[in-house]
Scaffold this active site. Structure first.
Site, PDB file in Angstrom:
ATOM      1  N   PHE A  26       0.848  -1.184   0.000  1.00 41.83           N
ATOM      2  CA  PHE A  26       0.000   0.000   0.000  1.00 41.83           C
ATOM      3  C   PHE A  26       0.890   1.241   0.000  1.00 41.83           C
ATOM      4  CE2 PHE A  26      -4.671  -0.466   0.739  1.00 41.83           C
ATOM      5  CZ  PHE A  26      -4.743  -1.789   0.324  1.00 41.83           C
ATOM      6  N   CYS A  32      -5.741  15.157   0.862  1.00 43.58           N
ATOM      7  CA  CYS A  32      -7.035  14.819   0.263  1.00 43.58           C
ATOM      8  C   CYS A  32      -7.751  16.112  -0.085  1.00 43.58           C
ATOM      9  CB  CYS A  32      -7.880  13.984   1.219  1.00 43.58           C
ATOM     10  SG  CYS A  32      -9.453  13.427   0.513  1.00 43.58           S
ATOM     11  N   CYS A  47     -16.264  15.058   3.041  1.00 43.56           N
ATOM     12  CA  CYS A  47     -16.259  13.682   3.541  1.00 43.56           C
ATOM     13  C   CYS A  47     -15.979  13.726   5.038  1.00 43.56           C
ATOM     14  CB  CYS A  47     -15.194  12.850   2.825  1.00 43.56           C
ATOM     15  SG  CYS A  47     -15.069  11.149   3.424  1.00 43.56           S
ATOM     16  N   CYS A  50     -14.218   9.597   7.132  1.00 45.65           N
ATOM     17  CA  CYS A  50     -12.933   8.952   6.878  1.00 45.65           C
ATOM     18  C   CYS A  50     -12.254   8.572   8.198  1.00 45.65           C
ATOM     19  CB  CYS A  50     -12.027   9.894   6.091  1.00 45.65           C
ATOM     20  SG  CYS A  50     -10.401   9.191   5.701  1.00 45.65           S
ATOM     21  N   ASP A  51     -11.691   7.360   8.230  1.00 49.71           N
ATOM     22  CA  ASP A  51     -11.006   6.900   9.446  1.00 49.71           C
ATOM     23  C   ASP A  51      -9.521   6.669   9.208  1.00 49.71           C
ATOM     24  OD1 ASP A  51     -11.113   4.669   7.845  1.00 49.71           O
ATOM     25  OD2 ASP A  51     -12.121   3.377   9.307  1.00 49.71           O
ATOM     26  N   THR A  52      -8.979   7.310   8.172  1.00 49.71           N
ATOM     27  CA  THR A  52      -7.593   7.083   7.776  1.00 49.71           C
ATOM     28  C   THR A  52      -6.731   8.301   8.090  1.00 49.71           C
ATOM     29  OG1 THR A  52      -8.307   5.638   5.971  1.00 49.71           O
ATOM     30  CG2 THR A  52      -6.070   6.519   5.842  1.00 49.71           C
ATOM     31  N   GLU A 123      -7.108   3.502  -5.498  1.00 53.08           N
ATOM     32  CA  GLU A 123      -8.360   3.671  -4.764  1.00 53.08           C
ATOM     33  C   GLU A 123      -8.603   5.165  -4.633  1.00 53.08           C
ATOM     34  OE1 GLU A 123      -8.086   1.475  -1.119  1.00 53.08           O
ATOM     35  OE2 GLU A 123      -8.237  -0.465  -2.148  1.00 53.08           O
ATOM     36  N   HIS A 216      -9.291  -6.791   6.611  1.00 50.29           N
ATOM     37  CA  HIS A 216      -8.004  -6.542   7.259  1.00 50.29           C
ATOM     38  C   HIS A 216      -8.193  -6.115   8.711  1.00 50.29           C
ATOM     39  CE1 HIS A 216      -9.435  -2.944   5.216  1.00 50.29           C
ATOM     40  NE2 HIS A 216      -8.804  -2.217   6.121  1.00 50.29           N
TER      41      HIS A 216
END
Length: 222
Positions: A26, A32, A47, A50-52, A123, A216
């Site tokens: 990855f 973003c 958005c 988002c949890d990233t 992605e 995951h």
């Protein structure tokens, strides 16, 4: 482009979608266009779920890379080489993600990754077009995850992954688009159990859609 800003690069298994279970590297780009990544901006972001963490360049193997080959070599160093020599050059997969990878991913980097033997998956939130193809072609696998309130520019690809539910973005509004696979992924968070049940019901009633889990997270992978 004056270099690339990368949050992290790590070896794992793809946890979602049609390529779930595939060994991958990855490549998470910083930044973003739908949220700054700062909690104080979440409520006003396009958005909000988002949890990233995609802020900065301080993650594992992250940093600033001056040119495409330097970044491709960093990806190659992280790849876990398979014991089967015949499989080594056939199954290299790099997943370009973010944040929003289309803010930085370009033709020269795609070329460099191809030259280092990688199939290139992306992605994206779909608000930006694909980069201009380089000498070795464009990306090999396109996953688009639309977000409510954001204009969808990229309307064709391999899989469309819709986080569900989004009150102003229903599955039927994107079901006509030109994708090979359609996935509903329950929105995480405090309502995850109810969202999961709702996504299952929708997929049962609309077989065009497949139910997607972030596998995951269940097995402890990043």
């Amino acid at each position: 482009m004056a270099g690339y800003r990368v949050k992290e690069i790590y070896a794992t298994l793809q946890g979602e979608g049609a390529q779930a279970g595939h060994a991958a590297v990855f490549l998470r780009f910083a930044g973003c266009n739908l949220w700054s990544g700062r909690e104080e901006d979440r409520a006003s972001a396009t958005c909000q779920f988002c949890d990233t963490d995609f802020v900065g360049v301080d993650g594992p193997n992250g940093g600033r890379f001056p040119d495409p080959d330097a970044l491709a070599r960093a990806v190659e160093r992280v790849w876990v080489e398979p014991l089967d020599d015949q499989a080594a050059d056939l199954n290299r997969l790099v997943v370009c993600t973010g944040g929003e990878p289309m803010l930085q991913l370009d033709g020269p980097l795609i070329d460099a990754l191809h030259e280092h033997g990688f199939h290139v998956a992306v992605e994206t939130n779909g608000t930006r077009p694909l980069p201009t193809p380089g000498n070795s072609g464009n990306v090999d696998w396109i996953t688009v995850s639309p977000k409510a309130g954001a204009t969808l520019t990229l309307t064709t690809g391999d899989e469309l992954k819709l986080v569900f539910p989004q009150p102003t973005l229903m599955p039927e509004s994107v079901a006509h688009l030109d994708f090979k696979h359609f996935y509903l992924q329950p929105m995480d968070g405090p309502n995850a159990e109810a969202n999961t049940a709702a996504a299952i019901r929708y997929c049962q009633q609309h077989p065009q859609w497949r139910f997607s889990l972030q596998t995951h997270k269940y097995v402890g992978l990043a």
